[in-house]
Write a protein that holds these residues in place. Structure first.
Motif, mmCIF file in Angstrom:
data_model
loop_
_atom_site.group_PDB
_atom_site.id
_atom_site.type_symbol
_atom_site.label_atom_id
_atom_site.label_comp_id
_atom_site.label_asym_id
_atom_site.label_seq_id
_atom_site.Cartn_x
_atom_site.Cartn_y
_atom_site.Cartn_z
ATOM 1 N N GLY A 118 67.732 38.759 84.835
ATOM 2 C CA GLY A 118 67.293 37.725 85.771
ATOM 3 C C GLY A 118 68.223 37.601 86.961
ATOM 4 O O GLY A 118 67.784 37.536 88.115
ATOM 5 N N GLU A 119 69.507 37.586 86.695
ATOM 6 C CA GLU A 119 70.511 37.482 87.761
ATOM 7 C C GLU A 119 70.494 38.729 88.653
ATOM 8 O O GLU A 119 70.517 38.628 89.876
ATOM 9 C CB GLU A 119 71.891 37.302 87.124
ATOM 10 N N ASP A 120 70.444 39.922 88.028
ATOM 11 C CA ASP A 120 70.399 41.169 88.795
ATOM 12 C C ASP A 120 69.126 41.254 89.626
ATOM 13 O O ASP A 120 69.141 41.758 90.757
ATOM 14 C CB ASP A 120 70.494 42.388 87.875
ATOM 15 N N LEU A 121 68.033 40.754 89.094
ATOM 16 C CA LEU A 121 66.762 40.751 89.812
ATOM 17 C C LEU A 121 66.856 39.871 91.060
ATOM 18 O O LEU A 121 66.445 40.273 92.150
ATOM 19 C CB LEU A 121 65.646 40.275 88.882
ATOM 20 N N GLN A 122 67.417 38.683 90.911
ATOM 21 C CA GLN A 122 67.580 37.796 92.064
ATOM 22 C C GLN A 122 68.478 38.432 93.119
ATOM 23 O O GLN A 122 68.185 38.360 94.316
ATOM 24 C CB GLN A 122 68.152 36.447 91.627
ATOM 25 N N ALA A 143 57.550 35.844 88.920
ATOM 26 C CA ALA A 143 57.608 36.681 90.125
ATOM 27 C C ALA A 143 57.281 35.861 91.372
ATOM 28 O O ALA A 143 57.931 36.020 92.411
ATOM 29 C CB ALA A 143 56.654 37.862 89.984
ATOM 30 N N LYS A 144 56.300 34.988 91.281
ATOM 31 C CA LYS A 144 55.949 34.140 92.427
ATOM 32 C C LYS A 144 57.110 33.223 92.788
ATOM 33 O O LYS A 144 57.415 33.032 93.976
ATOM 34 C CB LYS A 144 54.701 33.317 92.121
ATOM 35 N N LYS A 145 57.774 32.650 91.780
ATOM 36 C CA LYS A 145 58.924 31.771 92.039
ATOM 37 C C LYS A 145 60.065 32.537 92.704
ATOM 38 O O LYS A 145 60.861 31.949 93.438
ATOM 39 C CB LYS A 145 59.406 31.130 90.736
ATOM 40 N N LEU A 146 60.139 33.839 92.466
ATOM 41 C CA LEU A 146 61.170 34.669 93.094
ATOM 42 C C LEU A 146 60.778 35.097 94.514
ATOM 43 O O LEU A 146 61.533 35.790 95.184
ATOM 44 C CB LEU A 146 61.435 35.905 92.231
ATOM 45 N N GLY A 147 59.587 34.704 94.940
ATOM 46 C CA GLY A 147 59.162 34.990 96.307
ATOM 47 C C GLY A 147 58.298 36.219 96.474
ATOM 48 O O GLY A 147 58.067 36.665 97.597
ATOM 49 N N LEU A 148 57.793 36.776 95.391
ATOM 50 C CA LEU A 148 56.932 37.949 95.485
ATOM 51 C C LEU A 148 55.482 37.529 95.727
ATOM 52 O O LEU A 148 54.983 36.596 95.091
ATOM 53 C CB LEU A 148 57.001 38.786 94.209
#
Length: 173
Positions: A118-122, A143-148
């Protein structure tokens, strides 16, 4: 200016199993390589005698290849697959690498078994100007919350989605 404002492209490709999500991102990576620096990772099926026995992770920048999961018993597991936590290093290194186009295949349960995924993805989403990720259908909200921006892929719209992504990436003539 925030990273979301700086971002050129943040796409998540989701869909049912077998519609060609990994094939799509691999073809895009192949075409993009002649113009931009591509990095990230893909997970590929491993078959034996026509039967899927697991998945391998492949680092797109250096070709490093490692078993991610195999059918069996043990922990951690996702369905009938046991996740090889050593493969998390390949995923983590691929996510932390800097490049012009980052491919992430996939955002899903096996990858989240990795302690720092999760951290590496952000971090990957923050560092990379263009990201195309495949997203397991159960992880669309994350994924949507991460801006995708999520695109639902089907066999019927595969060619259209492929062409649209090439245009968005400036890979068409």
């Amino acid at each position: 200016m925030t990273w979301r404002e700086r971002a050129e492209l943040r796409i998540g490709i989701s869909g049912m199993p077998g519609v060609g999500k990994t094939t799509l991102v691999l073809k895009i990576a192949e075409l993009a390589r002649s113009r931009v620096k591509v990095c990230g990772f893909v997970t590929v099926e491993v078959r034996e005698g026509g039967t899927r026995i697991g998945f391998d992770v492949v680092d797109l920048a250096n070709g490093r290849h490692m078993a991610l999961a195999r059918v069996g018993r043990g922990e951690p597991s996702v369905g009938k697959y046991v996740v090889n936590l050593e493969a998390c290093n390949v995923i983590s290194e691929a996510l932390r690498r800097e490049c012009d186009l980052k491919i992430i295949d996939e955002i899903g349960a096996m990858e989240f078994k990795c302690k720092n995924f999760g951290e590496d993805l952000q971090t990957a989403l923050h560092m990379s100007p263009r990201v195309i990720a495949t997203v397991h259908r159960n992880y669309i909200d994350i994924a949507k919350k991460l801006g995708l921006e999520i695109i639902w892929l089907t066999r019927e719209n595969w060619g259209l989605v492929f062409r649209q992504l090439l245009i968005q990436l400036g890979l068409t003539q």
